[in-house]
Design a protein around this motif. Structure first.
Motif, short mmCIF file in Angstrom:
data_model
loop_
_atom_site.label_atom_id
_atom_site.label_comp_id
_atom_site.label_asym_id
_atom_site.label_seq_id
_atom_site.Cartn_x
_atom_site.Cartn_y
_atom_site.Cartn_z
N VAL A 191 -15.11 -3.49 32.92
CA VAL A 191 -15.24 -3.24 34.53
C VAL A 191 -16.34 -2.48 34.88
CG1 VAL A 191 -12.85 -3.96 34.93
CG2 VAL A 191 -13.41 -1.58 34.74
N THR A 192 -16.59 -1.60 33.86
CA THR A 192 -17.83 -0.53 34.20
C THR A 192 -19.18 -0.98 33.64
OG1 THR A 192 -17.07 0.62 32.27
CG2 THR A 192 -16.25 1.52 34.31
N PHE B 113 -21.95 -2.44 34.43
CA PHE B 113 -22.51 -3.13 35.62
C PHE B 113 -23.48 -4.28 35.25
CE2 PHE B 113 -21.74 0.67 38.70
CZ PHE B 113 -20.59 0.83 38.37
N PRO C 132 -14.42 1.32 38.74
CA PRO C 132 -15.69 0.72 39.06
C PRO C 132 -16.34 1.06 40.28
CG PRO C 132 -14.46 -1.10 38.53
CD PRO C 132 -13.72 -0.09 38.10
N LYS D 61 -17.39 4.59 40.62
CA LYS D 61 -18.73 4.63 39.60
C LYS D 61 -20.13 3.90 40.59
CE LYS D 61 -17.14 5.88 35.30
NZ LYS D 61 -16.50 5.66 33.98
N LEU E 217 -19.93 0.30 41.67
CA LEU E 217 -20.29 -1.05 41.58
C LEU E 217 -20.88 -1.70 42.60
CD1 LEU E 217 -20.43 -3.42 39.35
CD2 LEU E 217 -18.12 -3.82 40.20
#
Ligand code: AMP
Ligand code: GLY
Length: 429
Positions: free
Chosen positions: A48-49, A51, A73, A76, A78
């Motif tokens: 999920v992280t 990108f 995400p 962070k 997304l």
């Protein structure tokens, strides 16, 4: 519509199950998903992280709508990343901007937001390591118990409720000086302890309009009678009897309206779910925290009660068209019982084969920490493994349906709380 859903928990299996029922969904992809989501969607092995990996999957699979399950995400950035890319900027995403996600990513940010927008919450002060002496002096003046919160994300573990002044002072030092929760506790919010009954309220928003989804009660502790260590959540019940129409009107007027108006007036782009953790204190709501996603396991009890088309709801959120969406909710009960690996929330063994019943009635089985071993057998791979949701016109019936299915699911060491919903049954009698 081709839809990409991000995440791998019970929450995401419930999302996938609900999305797959909509005639509006042509193809559903889940990244990375779990063994349950693979039954209703195509799992993609992308974190999920990751990108760039997510962007590539959007393009390869001609995705029309992206739905983000977990907070990581979002915090962070997304959504900002996808909006900034020429190839993906026009694709609607359900999930707030990085600034919006800071409502969960920083307790200090969310407390300041509540203060500015006059949302009722506990009194507090924030301290950094250079302000340790002021923090200790502040503690001297507070009543007990007192709540210490790591400012940043700490995997749900960053909140300490201290019963004594000594404990509060040593915990504050550990958090600020010894980085007890790493970077997350480089700032600490010291907050007044609120009493009352907790509940989770879920709001779907496109940043201008909102819809209040069914509320739920979560069971956070590992042991029966709410004892032992905190977990991600051991069960959920929806609706919640103490959230009657009068209380929910106060929640809407005092909490939801000023929150959504604050997002708009402060130019915080927010198209997504907002989870408001509330204390019902003698009939008045106080916000404990915002989360920028749906709750888990609450989602497994909330989504089954939504009767209007779920993909239409997601699309309306992602495209800013929520004001025209008609939300329909079933009055029935939904109760979720979470089955966990033996030893959770401490250490536990993985890889035990899970036996599931072939057919269930009045209930749905959602997977969380499941996977397939090398022989293709279903095994436990995480702490929270299975979430079973029972339905019924009455709470009792919903609970019976959930537990009758839970009792047919086995693996070595599996554990669940038998008292989910019992407190609410008592309140109703
Ligand atoms: P949080 O991570 O903010 O959800 O906090 C975890 C749990 O700690 C909450 O679900 C509450 O049960 C409890 N908690 C947090 N803040 C307070 C508070 N100010 N008063 C009482 N309990 C709290
Ligand atoms: N069940 C609580 C949470 O999702 O944070």
């Amino acid at each position: 519509m081709n839809i990409l859903l991000l995440g791998s928990g019970g929450r995401e299996h419930a999302f996938a199950w609900k999305i797959a029922q909509s005639p509006k969904c042509s193809q559903l992809f889940v990244a990375p998903g779990n063994a349950g989501t693979s039954e209703v969607a195509k799992n993609l092995p992308i974190a999920v992280t990751d990108f760039e990996g997510i962007k590539a999957a959007i393009l390869t699979n001609q995705i029309d709508l992206v739905v983000v399950g977990p907070e990581e995400p979002l915090v962070k950035g997304l959504v900002d990343f996808l909006l900034a890319q020429e190839e993906t900027h026009a694709i609607p995403v359900v999930g707030p901007s990085q600034l919006g996600a800071t409502l969960e990513g920083s307790k200090d940010f969310s407390k300041l937001f509540m203060q500015r927008n006059k949302v009722p919450t506990a009194a507090y002060e924030t301290f950094t390591a250079d302000q340790l002496e002021e923090g200790l002096a502040y503690l001297d003046k507070q009543s007990l118990p007192i709540v210490l919160k790591a400012d940043g994300l700490a995997a749900g573990k960053g909140v300490l409720i201290c019963e004594t002044l000594e404990d509060a002072k040593s915990s504050l030092k550990e958090m600020l000086l010894d980085q007890k929760f790493g970077e997350a506790s480089s700032k600490v919010v010291i907050e007044e302890f609120l009493t009352g009954i907790e509940l989770s309220v879920f709001v779907a928003t496109d940043g201008k309009s909102y819809r209040i989804l069914p509320e739920a009660k979560d069971y956070k502790r590992i042991g029966e009678g709410d004892t032992g260590l905190n977990t991600g959540g051991m069960g959920a019940v929806s609706p919640v009897i103490f959230a009657d129409a009068e209380f929910m009107k106060k929640v809407e007027d005092r909490v939801v309206k000023p929150t959504i108006a604050g997002l708009a007036s402060e130019d915080i782009s927010y198209k997504g779910f907002l989870f408001i953790g509330l204390m019902n204190n003698n009939g008045d709501p106080f916000v404990i925290e915002y989360n920028v996603r749906m709750g888990d396991p609450e989602t497994e009890a909330v989504l089954p009660r939504i009767e209007s088309d779920f993909v239409d709801l997601l699309w309306a959120m992602g495209t800013g068209a929520l004001k025209d969406y008609q939300l329909e909710i079933s009055p029935d009960y939904a109760t979720t019982v979470v089955m966990v690996s033996g030893g959770y929330p401490g250490s536990y063994e993985k890889g035990f084969p899970i036996s599931l019943p072939e057919k269930v009635s009045g209930s749905v089985i959602f997977h969380a920490g499941t996977g397939l071993n090398q022989e293709g057998k279903l095994v436990n791979q995480g702490g929270r493994v299975i979430a079973v949701t029972g339905r019924g016109k009455e709470l009792k019936e919903a609970l019976e349906n959930a537990f009758s299915t839970v009792n047919q699911i086995h693996w070595e060491g599996s554990y669940f709380r038998k008292d989910i919903g019992q407190d609410i049954l008592k309140l109703m009698n």
